[in-house]
Design a protein around this motif. Sequence first.
Motif, PDB file in Angstrom:
ATOM      1  N   UNK A  65      56.267 -11.696 -43.113  1.00  0.00           N
ATOM      2  CA  UNK A  65      57.268 -11.441 -42.068  1.00  0.00           C
ATOM      3  C   UNK A  65      56.811 -12.058 -40.748  1.00  0.00           C
ATOM      4  N   UNK A  66      57.759 -12.606 -39.987  1.00  0.00           N
ATOM      5  CA  UNK A  66      57.401 -13.147 -38.674  1.00  0.00           C
ATOM      6  C   UNK A  66      57.850 -12.192 -37.571  1.00  0.00           C
ATOM      7  N   UNK A  67      57.485 -12.517 -36.347  1.00  0.00           N
ATOM      8  CA  UNK A  67      57.745 -11.621 -35.223  1.00  0.00           C
ATOM      9  C   UNK A  67      59.245 -11.382 -35.018  1.00  0.00           C
ATOM     10  N   UNK A  68      60.032 -12.438 -35.122  1.00  0.00           N
ATOM     11  CA  UNK A  68      61.475 -12.306 -34.941  1.00  0.00           C
ATOM     12  C   UNK A  68      62.081 -11.382 -35.987  1.00  0.00           C
ATOM     13  N   UNK A  69      61.657 -11.557 -37.230  1.00  0.00           N
ATOM     14  CA  UNK A  69      62.157 -10.700 -38.308  1.00  0.00           C
ATOM     15  C   UNK A  69      61.707  -9.256 -38.116  1.00  0.00           C
ATOM     16  N   UNK A  70      60.465  -9.079 -37.662  1.00  0.00           N
ATOM     17  CA  UNK A  70      59.978  -7.721 -37.437  1.00  0.00           C
ATOM     18  C   UNK A  70      60.825  -7.009 -36.383  1.00  0.00           C
ATOM     19  N   UNK A  71      61.124  -7.694 -35.294  1.00  0.00           N
ATOM     20  CA  UNK A  71      61.940  -7.068 -34.248  1.00  0.00           C
ATOM     21  C   UNK A  71      63.358  -6.782 -34.734  1.00  0.00           C
ATOM     22  N   UNK A  72      63.868  -7.627 -35.615  1.00  0.00           N
ATOM     23  CA  UNK A  72      65.172  -7.345 -36.213  1.00  0.00           C
ATOM     24  C   UNK A  72      65.102  -6.048 -37.020  1.00  0.00           C
ATOM     25  N   UNK A  73      64.035  -5.891 -37.793  1.00  0.00           N
ATOM     26  CA  UNK A  73      63.859  -4.664 -38.563  1.00  0.00           C
ATOM     27  C   UNK A  73      63.684  -3.456 -37.667  1.00  0.00           C
ATOM     28  N   UNK A  74      62.897  -3.605 -36.605  1.00  0.00           N
ATOM     29  CA  UNK A  74      62.699  -2.512 -35.645  1.00  0.00           C
ATOM     30  C   UNK A  74      64.033  -2.076 -35.046  1.00  0.00           C
ATOM     31  N   UNK A  75      64.874  -3.050 -34.731  1.00  0.00           N
ATOM     32  CA  UNK A  75      66.188  -2.745 -34.160  1.00  0.00           C
ATOM     33  C   UNK A  75      67.042  -1.936 -35.127  1.00  0.00           C
ATOM     34  N   UNK A  76      67.011  -2.307 -36.410  1.00  0.00           N
ATOM     35  CA  UNK A  76      67.768  -1.565 -37.423  1.00  0.00           C
ATOM     36  C   UNK A  76      67.262  -0.129 -37.528  1.00  0.00           C
ATOM     37  N   UNK A  77      65.954   0.032 -37.535  1.00  0.00           N
ATOM     38  CA  UNK A  77      65.374   1.377 -37.639  1.00  0.00           C
ATOM     39  C   UNK A  77      65.732   2.204 -36.415  1.00  0.00           C
ATOM     40  N   UNK A  78      65.611   1.610 -35.212  1.00  0.00           N
ATOM     41  CA  UNK A  78      65.975   2.291 -33.979  1.00  0.00           C
ATOM     42  C   UNK A  78      67.418   2.777 -34.010  1.00  0.00           C
ATOM     43  N   UNK A  79      68.322   1.863 -34.380  1.00  0.00           N
ATOM     44  CA  UNK A  79      69.749   2.219 -34.403  1.00  0.00           C
ATOM     45  C   UNK A  79      70.017   3.338 -35.408  1.00  0.00           C
ATOM     46  N   UNK A  80      69.346   3.290 -36.541  1.00  0.00           N
ATOM     47  CA  UNK A  80      69.524   4.317 -37.570  1.00  0.00           C
ATOM     48  C   UNK A  80      69.002   5.658 -37.105  1.00  0.00           C
ATOM     49  N   UNK A  81      67.894   5.660 -36.384  1.00  0.00           N
ATOM     50  CA  UNK A  81      67.330   6.899 -35.839  1.00  0.00           C
ATOM     51  C   UNK A  81      68.288   7.505 -34.823  1.00  0.00           C
ATOM     52  N   UNK A  82      68.857   6.686 -33.957  1.00  0.00           N
ATOM     53  CA  UNK A  82      69.802   7.173 -32.952  1.00  0.00           C
ATOM     54  C   UNK A  82      70.987   7.888 -33.618  1.00  0.00           C
ATOM     55  N   UNK A  83      71.473   7.314 -34.716  1.00  0.00           N
ATOM     56  CA  UNK A  83      72.612   7.912 -35.415  1.00  0.00           C
ATOM     57  C   UNK A  83      72.234   9.169 -36.184  1.00  0.00           C
ATOM     58  N   UNK A  84      70.932   9.321 -36.464  1.00  0.00           N
ATOM     59  CA  UNK A  84      70.488  10.461 -37.283  1.00  0.00           C
ATOM     60  C   UNK A  84      70.096  11.672 -36.475  1.00  0.00           C
ATOM     61  N   UNK A  85      69.851  11.505 -35.194  1.00  0.00           N
ATOM     62  CA  UNK A  85      69.348  12.622 -34.383  1.00  0.00           C
ATOM     63  C   UNK A  85      70.461  13.628 -34.059  1.00  0.00           C
TER      64      UNK A  85
END
Length: 419
Positions: free
Chosen positions: A399-419
């Motif tokens: 995985x590269x840095x750009x892809x990692x940040x894309x994944x981080x963004x998905x996880x962040x957005x999912x956490x926001x919807x789950x709280x």
Amino acid sequence: MISKMLLRNSGSLKSLTRGGEPFIQKELDYGAHNYHPLPVVLQRGQGIYVWDIAGKRYMDFLSAYSAVNQGHCHPKIVQTMIDQAQVLTITSRAFYNNLLGDTEELLCKTFGYQKVLMMNSGAEAGESAVKIARRWGYQVKGIPDNQAKVIFCTGNFWGRTLAACGSSDDPDRYRNFGPFGGLNFHLVPYDNIESLEEELKNPNTAAFMMEPIQGEAGVVVPSKGYLTKVRELCTKYNVLMIADEIQTGIGRAGKLLAVEWEGIKPDIVTLGKSLSGGLMPISAVLADESVLQVLDPNSHGSTFGGNPLACKIAKTALEVVFEENLINNSRELGEVFRAEFKKLEGGFVKEVRGKGLMNALEISTPSGAWELCEKMAEKGLLAKPTHGNIIRFAPPLVINREQLYEGISIIYDSIKESQ
């Protein structure tokens, strides 16, 4: 009609299956129900991505439990497999072959040991390590016949064979599979030196087997200095230290071996999973001659262990790790991942922990973890809970840095919807 067992904890079943119901149903009809997967039906993989039968692309943040550190279907490893499969795949160990010695030499020199035993699955490597340690206990340490003890940690996971189940404190693994009394296995709390030393004092203790970072238990990282103290105590009491590096090894934890974070050398190291780049089961047990010399003809073996196809693939899989600088990538991007999610600790995200690209988020409720994994899957990222409320995040090391940040963004957005 899809089984109710699959529907359990799956509020987003229809959106995830994407027409995969017939494939899921066939598995439920004809397969043993010994897994509870997320209802996503995958058919293709490349690099950090996998695609379902409808063509939707997902980021794979599980990596087949670290089997695909080099990424799915790495072209160099795949080509090696194709080329060797057309020449010679298996001879059994009834004969020599022209590849085993070279691969054994590579493994020994890469990991710093004098000898190696090649096997297939990670569980086989663990079983082999325990057998070797017991025999060493009798032949070298002088333990009376059938009295050898092997110590394990609570929360350990090294497979689902009878011996592995017999070393577990997880009821899901040992319930209704006993008896295990004759194994003479003993458990101590993980990351607890005082309890360990009490067991090591027993002159009949042959080995202590542990994970440098516990994977299945939820990416449990021991306190700094724990591994160093384990090494010192095993030396003091003449007990073999066995490091289970099946998941943590080959770059996953940000070092070639996770034990290198404290600069120690175990007596035995087990490797597997990404030793093949995810193409076939390949595992290895590494030790010096003073330990592995206890094996003689007919004392141990494997029809497939060390076969020419496995040898060629393992050599290429290791080449990829070094050529593509995957160990440093794991260490650097792992720090990025943890730094991002440490900002969320204390609420819905109870704790963030890990080393390299082997990380976990502990969620405040078990249902929250499963639902979060469903939301992430809907947004194109795959991960899976363990022990109810812990989610492991372990993307391929390519995985590269750009892809990692894309994944981080998905996880962040999912956490926001789950709280």
